[in-house]
Design an enzyme around this catalytic site. Structure first.
Site, PDB file in Angstrom:
ATOM      1  CG  LEU A 199      -5.639  89.082  41.763  1.00 34.91           C
ATOM      2  CD1 LEU A 199      -6.572  89.670  42.402  1.00 34.91           C
ATOM      3  CD2 LEU A 199      -4.427  88.141  42.600  1.00 34.91           C
ATOM      4  CG  ASP A 200      -5.835  82.351  38.821  1.00 33.62           C
ATOM      5  OD1 ASP A 200      -5.047  82.762  38.021  1.00 33.62           O
ATOM      6  OD2 ASP A 200      -5.567  81.472  39.540  1.00 33.62           O
ATOM      7  NE  ARG A 201     -12.739  83.158  33.937  1.00 39.15           N
ATOM      8  CZ  ARG A 201     -13.956  82.427  34.307  1.00 39.15           C
ATOM      9  NH1 ARG A 201     -15.006  83.203  34.864  1.00 39.15           N
ATOM     10  NH2 ARG A 201     -13.866  81.271  34.266  1.00 39.15           N
ATOM     11  CB  THR A 203      -8.300  84.997  42.272  1.00 42.71           C
ATOM     12  OG1 THR A 203      -7.982  83.598  42.334  1.00 42.71           O
ATOM     13  CG2 THR A 203      -7.627  85.384  43.757  1.00 42.71           C
ATOM     14  CG  HIS A 337      -4.316  77.478  38.438  1.00 38.99           C
ATOM     15  ND1 HIS A 337      -5.233  76.768  37.729  1.00 38.99           N
ATOM     16  CD2 HIS A 337      -4.766  78.709  38.068  1.00 38.99           C
ATOM     17  CE1 HIS A 337      -6.027  77.394  36.783  1.00 38.99           C
ATOM     18  NE2 HIS A 337      -5.733  78.645  37.146  1.00 38.99           N
TER      19      HIS A 337
END
Length: 495
Positions: A199-201, A203, A337
């Site tokens: 997961l994105d940082r 998110t 993204h």
């Protein structure tokens, strides 16, 4: 008398090429499965005698932040092809973050803080293929949200957690101990975890980690949706404006391209096709689904509920930015993204998305319908200055002595002036030399010249470490669905 058993060389000759290939793959698989993965405590480039108490702390002045004590760290990498034929000084000047260059590079190289293949070298050393670069430094990690990791499932096969915002999954950039894998290691004694996906940082939400290689292979987040081991993903976000598609599903089918790998910036364009489905929901609807079905449902009952986007309606600049909406997101592919860029394309970016809800950088339309008023170079340069280390300095200083290339790298001019009356910086005339074999002397020298130790920085406000994007549910198969809890921000009254 029995025939003599064939030698290894004769067996090899008797095997076909396909048989040798199968055996080779099997050896590689067994080696990979026996190898320790995930976060490793003991390494050759960091103090190994560390505990939870000696790593993490909470400042009473900012209890909402999890902080890490500064520590000595040896940054190691192998020479990249674009570095071949360049001097070590040139590579450090153009490739690495500016804080490294606050010191005179002559002092750094002379005192053995930068080495090639474990040896001290001259600043004019030409980098070659196979070289190993080492930079011994004092590392200051960025604070993250001080929030407990909620473990949803912990069995023989998987560990499933609810990841907080602001934490990267694994060590990267300015993060090592303030990462999910490190925190699980030191605070929960959970190691040797195989990350099935990331997961994105910024998110939050469900993060799946496998206990074995076989279970990790059983889930393929990049598989086509028709595949047996594909994953049906569901995210929840809170967007700016009144999202108009309440009882309808809107499909965004636009390619995404990355134009700055260093900053991780993407936009509509290129040829990497991806699709995302969106529909507006309410907190009450989601709560009812969870109580009735034990999971969340994206699809609507009525047929032909997908609509065609009308680009003449719902302009970003016309939206009331005091209103917000909850939106369910169902990505049918997995580009970086993707959800955030497709919401930007619709004109309803995530409320507190510092990258894709920034009309002062993207232009008055904020990239809606792929309309970007500013060049890639302008976007990269502006974001770099806004999120750089120097941006958080307590004293006022300007960065007019640097330019930014397209990938977000800082290009420092050779003749630099002092960057501010209050900013401490190593003088270029300094000629102090230390014994590179004296570990204590090296550490003392590094601390005395550490840019972050010498300067005071503003702390990021806790609300800037939260983004309203949450991984809500992953359906692995008809029998396996991982469902998380609704985030706190989804309960806030929607204006």
């Amino acid at each position: 008398m029995t025939d003599k058993e064939p030698s290894r060389k004769e067996k090899y000759r008797q095997e076909s090429k396909d048989e040798r290939r199968i055996k080779f793959k099997e050896r590689r698989r067994l080696k990979a499965e026996s190898k320790l993965v995930g976060f490793r405590q003991s390494t050759s480039y960091i103090d190994s005698e560390l505990t939870k108490e000696s790593i993490y702390y909470t400042d009473p002045q900012s209890p909402k932040l999890r902080k890490v004590y500064p520590y000595f760290f040896t940054w190691i990498t192998h020479a990249k092809e674009r570095w071949y034929g360049r001097t070590i000084e040139d590579v450090f000047q153009y490739e690495f973050r500016r804080a490294i260059l606050k010191q005179n590079f002559d002092d750094i190289i002379r005192n053995g803080l930068v080495r090639i293949n474990d040896k001290c070298v001259d600043k004019n050393y030409i980098i070659r293929n196979g070289d190993k670069l080492e930079h011994y430094t004092h590392r200051h990690e960025v604070p993250v949200i001080n929030q407990k990791i909620n473990i949803l499932i912990n069995d023989d096969d998987y560990l499933v957690i609810d990841k907080p915002c602001s934490m990267p999954v694994h060590p990267c950039g300015k993060y090592r101990f303030n990462t999910v894998l490190a925190i699980l290691h030191y605070e929960y004694q959970l190691s040797n975890l195989r990350t099935v996906h990331r997961l994105d940082r910024m998110t939050s939400g469900i993060l799946i980690m496998a206990k074995t290689a076989a279970k990790a292979r059983a889930i393929d987040f990049n598989a086509d949706r028709s595949s047996a081991n594909s994953v049906d993903k569901l995210y929840l976000c809170r967007v700016r404006g009144k999202f108009p598609y309440m009882n309808q599903i809107v499909r965004v089918d636009k390619p995404i391209e990355t134009f700055s790998f260093q900053l991780g910036l993407t936009k509509i364009g290129g040829n990497k096709q991806c699709q995302t489905l969106f529909r507006r929901v309410t907190y009450e609807e989601l709560k009812q689904q969870q109580e009735t079905h034990g999971k969340f449902i994206f699809d609507l009952n009525n047929e032909n509920n997908e609509i065609v986007i009308d680009e003449s309606s719902y302009k970003y600049s016309d939206q009331d930015d005091t209103k917000t909406s909850l939106v369910l997101c169902r990505p049918l592919s997995g580009r970086m993204h993707q959800i955030r860029v497709h919401l930007q394309y619709l004109g309803f970016p995530i409320v507190n998305d510092l990258l894709y809800n920034a009309p002062d950088i993207w232009g008055t339309m904020n990239g809606q319908y792929g309309q970007y008023e500013n060049s890639n170079e302008f976007v990269v340069e502006t974001f770099t200055k806004r999120h750089s280390c120097e941006y958080w300095l307590m004293n006022d200083n300007d960065n007019e002595d640097e330019t930014i290339n397209l990938n977000g790298k800082r290009i420092i001019e050779q003749d630099q002036e002092e960057i501010g009356d209050d900013t401490k910086r190593i003088k270029t005339e300094e000629t102090k030399t230390i014994d590179v074999n004296d570990d204590d002397a090296v550490k003392t020298y590094i601390k005395e010249h550490c840019f972050e130790c010498l300067n005071q920085f503003r702390e990021p406000p806790a609300d800037q470490l939260i983004m309203y994007l949450h991984a809500l549910q992953y359906k692995i198969s008809d029998m396996t669905t991982f469902t998380g809890s609704l985030p706190e921000w989804s309960q806030i009254e929607i204006k």
